[in-house]
Design an enzyme around this catalytic site. Structure first.
Site, mmCIF file in Angstrom:
data_model
loop_
_atom_site.group_PDB
_atom_site.id
_atom_site.type_symbol
_atom_site.label_atom_id
_atom_site.label_comp_id
_atom_site.label_asym_id
_atom_site.label_seq_id
_atom_site.Cartn_x
_atom_site.Cartn_y
_atom_site.Cartn_z
ATOM 1 C CB CYS A 1 -3.102 4.832 2.258
ATOM 2 S SG CYS A 1 -1.902 4.232 1.040
ATOM 3 C CE LYS B 1 -2.173 -3.259 8.555
ATOM 4 N NZ LYS B 1 -3.068 -3.385 7.416
HETATM 5 P P1 NAD Z 1 5.803 3.172 -2.710
HETATM 6 O O1 NAD Z 1 6.279 4.527 -2.393
HETATM 7 O O2 NAD Z 1 6.033 2.036 -1.756
HETATM 8 O O3 NAD Z 1 6.437 2.707 -4.118
HETATM 9 C C1 NAD Z 1 6.444 3.487 -5.280
HETATM 10 C C2 NAD Z 1 7.570 2.967 -6.193
HETATM 11 O O4 NAD Z 1 7.487 3.652 -7.447
HETATM 12 C C3 NAD Z 1 8.985 3.224 -5.655
HETATM 13 O O5 NAD Z 1 9.695 2.007 -5.601
HETATM 14 C C4 NAD Z 1 9.600 4.198 -6.670
HETATM 15 O O6 NAD Z 1 10.987 4.004 -6.861
HETATM 16 C C5 NAD Z 1 8.818 3.855 -7.928
HETATM 17 N N1 NAD Z 1 8.826 4.903 -8.948
HETATM 18 C C6 NAD Z 1 8.578 6.233 -8.807
HETATM 19 N N2 NAD Z 1 8.703 6.859 -10.003
HETATM 20 C C7 NAD Z 1 9.024 5.910 -10.927
HETATM 21 C C8 NAD Z 1 9.292 5.943 -12.324
HETATM 22 N N3 NAD Z 1 9.268 7.085 -13.020
HETATM 23 N N4 NAD Z 1 9.594 4.797 -12.935
HETATM 24 C C9 NAD Z 1 9.651 3.638 -12.242
HETATM 25 N N5 NAD Z 1 9.408 3.544 -10.918
HETATM 26 C C10 NAD Z 1 9.107 4.673 -10.268
HETATM 27 O O7 NAD Z 1 4.269 3.323 -3.031
HETATM 28 P P2 NAD Z 1 3.035 2.356 -2.633
HETATM 29 O O8 NAD Z 1 2.863 2.329 -1.154
HETATM 30 O O9 NAD Z 1 3.132 1.089 -3.396
HETATM 31 O O10 NAD Z 1 1.825 3.224 -3.220
HETATM 32 C C11 NAD Z 1 1.674 3.422 -4.601
HETATM 33 C C12 NAD Z 1 0.303 4.008 -4.864
HETATM 34 O O11 NAD Z 1 -0.699 3.055 -4.513
HETATM 35 C C13 NAD Z 1 -0.048 5.257 -4.056
HETATM 36 O O12 NAD Z 1 -0.868 6.083 -4.844
HETATM 37 C C14 NAD Z 1 -0.837 4.727 -2.881
HETATM 38 O O13 NAD Z 1 -1.722 5.682 -2.353
HETATM 39 C C15 NAD Z 1 -1.591 3.592 -3.535
HETATM 40 N N6 NAD Z 1 -1.971 2.505 -2.625
HETATM 41 C C16 NAD Z 1 -1.082 2.060 -1.689
HETATM 42 C C17 NAD Z 1 -1.436 0.992 -0.852
HETATM 43 C C18 NAD Z 1 -0.496 0.493 0.221
HETATM 44 O O14 NAD Z 1 -0.907 -0.353 0.988
HETATM 45 N N7 NAD Z 1 0.732 0.977 0.314
HETATM 46 C C19 NAD Z 1 -2.680 0.369 -1.021
HETATM 47 C C20 NAD Z 1 -3.557 0.839 -2.014
HETATM 48 C C21 NAD Z 1 -3.186 1.909 -2.817
HETATM 49 C C1 UGA Z 2 -5.741 1.041 4.063
HETATM 50 C C2 UGA Z 2 -7.060 0.440 3.552
HETATM 51 O O1 UGA Z 2 -7.555 -0.468 4.525
HETATM 52 C C3 UGA Z 2 -6.860 -0.308 2.229
HETATM 53 O O2 UGA Z 2 -8.114 -0.778 1.744
HETATM 54 C C4 UGA Z 2 -6.267 0.658 1.220
HETATM 55 O O3 UGA Z 2 -5.999 -0.008 0.007
HETATM 56 C C5 UGA Z 2 -4.983 1.234 1.766
HETATM 57 O O4 UGA Z 2 -5.230 1.899 3.033
HETATM 58 C C6 UGA Z 2 -4.418 2.259 0.846
HETATM 59 O O5 UGA Z 2 -5.129 2.906 0.113
HETATM 60 O O6 UGA Z 2 -3.208 2.365 0.916
HETATM 61 P P1 UGA Z 2 -3.564 0.116 5.306
HETATM 62 O O7 UGA Z 2 -3.173 1.560 5.398
HETATM 63 O O8 UGA Z 2 -2.571 -0.878 4.835
HETATM 64 O O9 UGA Z 2 -4.833 -0.024 4.313
HETATM 65 O O10 UGA Z 2 -4.016 -0.359 6.745
HETATM 66 P P2 UGA Z 2 -5.359 -0.512 7.588
HETATM 67 O O11 UGA Z 2 -5.386 -1.881 8.139
HETATM 68 O O12 UGA Z 2 -6.565 -0.050 6.891
HETATM 69 O O13 UGA Z 2 -5.057 0.476 8.817
HETATM 70 C C7 UGA Z 2 -4.861 1.867 8.622
HETATM 71 C C8 UGA Z 2 -4.698 2.543 9.980
HETATM 72 O O14 UGA Z 2 -5.931 2.552 10.689
HETATM 73 C C9 UGA Z 2 -3.696 1.860 10.906
HETATM 74 O O15 UGA Z 2 -2.951 2.843 11.593
HETATM 75 C C10 UGA Z 2 -4.566 1.088 11.889
HETATM 76 O O16 UGA Z 2 -3.962 0.882 13.142
HETATM 77 C C11 UGA Z 2 -5.749 2.034 12.007
HETATM 78 N N1 UGA Z 2 -6.999 1.343 12.410
HETATM 79 C C12 UGA Z 2 -7.590 0.449 11.603
HETATM 80 C C13 UGA Z 2 -7.579 1.678 13.642
HETATM 81 O O17 UGA Z 2 -7.054 2.512 14.416
HETATM 82 N N2 UGA Z 2 -8.765 1.069 13.989
HETATM 83 C C14 UGA Z 2 -9.380 0.169 13.186
HETATM 84 O O18 UGA Z 2 -10.469 -0.341 13.572
HETATM 85 C C15 UGA Z 2 -8.782 -0.154 11.960
#
Ligand code: NAD
Ligand code: UGA
Length: 433
Positions: free
Chosen positions: A264, A324
């Site tokens: 992200c 991480k």
């Molecule tokens: P991911 O890639 O792990 O999962 C996405 C899933 O969606 C996959 O399993 C895929 O098969 C499915 N998919 C795609 N097209 C589809 C369709 N047409 N119908 C049904 N399923 C479908 O993604 P993620 O890491 O969960 O991230 C999703 C979104 O949330 C992103 O925008 C990301 O930026 C955001 N987000 C992620 C995190 C995180 O920690 N990973 C945290 C906050 C926000």
């Molecule tokens: C991050 C945000 O913290 C979430 O709030 C958000 O929802 C998510 O992205 C998203 O949009 O997907 P995440 O990527 O799971 O979550 O992990 P973090 O714990 O935030 O760490 C992100 C990266 O920053 C890692 O590589 C971590 O090692 C690094 N980091 C974090 C540092 O180098 N220093 C720090 O002090 C904190």
């Protein structure tokens, strides 16, 4: 209230399982049939603490949770439909690739049969939720649905706790009806007094990118300060502590290290810069944050090579491959980038990670994977701590040294006391000290 979640990645699966825990009947849909089959057997396709227990509870006991690969069947009764598909970076451009979101919006438009709220929970650039509305409105009357932006702030590795005890819930909507439905949905969080921020769709979409970008900025800032500390004999951990105690600054996200990684921060910072560019604005602060982070792994690899005189054919231990701790996610992992740069220079990487070795091997088949940290440290003179898993915090470095001389430790995450390792005879290099 019946819920449908489209996409069972980190966000979709956690959202679905946690809403089931709140007591809602929830169906999670994914086009990946293999993933759906695994989930139906309570098997989580990735490592995330606590998820399988929730799956088991709500699939088999409460029966509030179900999984399906058929979107048309699963959304027809839903009161709220969440879009939780991926929004990766477009190759070379930095802009968010919204193909999955548009495809899902089309599919939703063909399968709504009663009023429902369609929520973008994926991280999407400002304007996307309203475009989703336009796509659906081509087939469905605007009276029969509303769109809402409800970004997700969970972190991998602590996803369930973050979802169940969030710092805030952000709801971006266009009218009172959808705002009321969303507030009703999050009512279980009122008990713990979670702040619920109601705002416009545009502000909600921006809040998500601005939050991730701000945290990334803190990290690049402290990493630049760390480099300065190294030059002048200061200690970045003391500096971060001294800064962070000021409540206006805060002590979080001030841990210096190899740079931010994961699925992200890197992509969201780039997409936010692109959004500004598309509006003829220059988010120059973020461009600097991004550029410094991109270059950081190169400078770390150069430091490792020059301080330890590494040559082609030498062996290096790399502890930690995930981006991480507490996840097996290796997307944009700084450890993997460091491994690749060293391998490209002819260095052999012996590595161990508690959960991410399978995913790492798919990314780089030249990694030599070991069964534990001690095996990975055998017959190498350089140890790099890339990810701060708990099990790396108290390794027996006396045993690892085994009377050998000229051993180097690059503690990229600052988890060890330099004096203790120097006393054992290691040449210790932390980050910013
Ligand atoms: P991911 O890639 O792990 O999962 C996405 C899933 O969606 C996959 O399993 C895929 O098969 C499915 N998919 C795609 N097209 C589809 C369709 N047409 N119908 C049904 N399923 C479908 O993604 P993620 O890491 O969960 O991230 C999703 C979104 O949330 C992103 O925008 C990301 O930026 C955001 N987000 C992620 C995190 C995180 O920690 N990973 C945290 C906050 C926000
Ligand atoms: C991050 C945000 O913290 C979430 O709030 C958000 O929802 C998510 O992205 C998203 O949009 O997907 P995440 O990527 O799971 O979550 O992990 P973090 O714990 O935030 O760490 C992100 C990266 O920053 C890692 O590589 C971590 O090692 C690094 N980091 C974090 C540092 O180098 N220093 C720090 O002090 C904190």
């Amino acid at each position: 209230m019946k819920l449908a979640i489209i996409g069972t990645g980190y966000v979709g699966l956690i959202t679905g399982s946690c809403f089931a825990e709140f007591g809602y009947e929830t169906v999670c849909i994914d086009k990946n049939q293999e993933r759906v089959n695994e989930l139906k057997n309570s098997k989580c396709p990735f490592y995330e603490p606590g998820v399988e227990d929730l799956l088991d509870k709500h699939l088999n006991k409460t029966k509030l949770l179900s999984f399906s690969s058929s979107l048309s069947e699963s959304i027809k009764d839903a009161d709220i439909i969440f879009i939780t598909v991926g929004t990766p970076s477009k190759r070379f451009e930095g802009e968010a690739d919204l193909t999955y979101v548009w495809n899902v919006a089309e599919e939703i438009s063909e399968n709504i049969h009663k009023y429902c709220v369609v929520v973008t929970k994926s991280t999407v650039p400002v304007g996307t939720t309203k475009k989703v509305k336009k796509i659906i409105a081509k087939k469905i009357s605007e009276k029969n649905f509303d769109v809402v932006s409800n970004p997700e702030f969970l972190r991998e590795g602590s996803a369930i706790d973050d979802f169940m005890r969030p710092d805030r819930v952000v709801i971006g909507c266009e009218n009172k009806k959808s705002d009321k439905i969303m507030k009703e949905l999050y009512r279980p969080l009122y008990l713990i007094e979670t702040p619920i921020i109601s705002t416009t769709i545009e502000s909600s979409e921006i809040i998500k990118y601005a939050s991730n970008s701000f945290l990334a900025t803190k990290i690049s800032f402290i990493n630049q300060v760390a480099d300065l500390c190294e030059e002048v004999g200061a200690n970045v951990q003391d500096v971060a502590k001294g800064m962070g105690i000021d409540r206006r600054i805060g002590n979080k996200y001030l841990h210096a290290g190899p740079g931010y990684g994961g699925s992200c921060f890197p992509k969201d910072v780039k997409a936010f810069i692109k959004t500004a560019e598309n509006n003829n604005l220059d988010l120059s602060i973020l461009s600097a944050v991004d550029q410094f982070n991109e270059e950081r792994v190169n400078s770390i690899v150069n430091k490792i090579i020059s301080k330890s005189n590494l040559k082609k054919g030498d062996k290096v231990t790399l502890l930690g491959l995930s981006f991480k701790p507490n996840t097996d996610d290796v997307r944009d992992s700084t450890s993997l980038k460091i491994a690749k740069l060293l391998i490209d220079k002819g260095i052999i990487i012996k590595s161990y990670d508690p959960e991410a070795m399978e995913n790492a091997k798919l990314e780089n088949s030249e990694l030599v994977l070991c069964k534990d940290a001690y095996k990975a440290c055998e017959a190498t003179s350089v140890i790099v701590i890339g990810t701060e898993w708990n099990e790396f915090r108290a390794l027996n470095f006396f045993k690892i040294k085994n009377n050998r001389e000229n051993l180097y430790i690059f503690d990229l995450r600052n988890i060890y006391n330099p004096e203790e390792l120097k006393d054992l005879g290691y040449k210790y290099f932390g980050t910013g000290k």
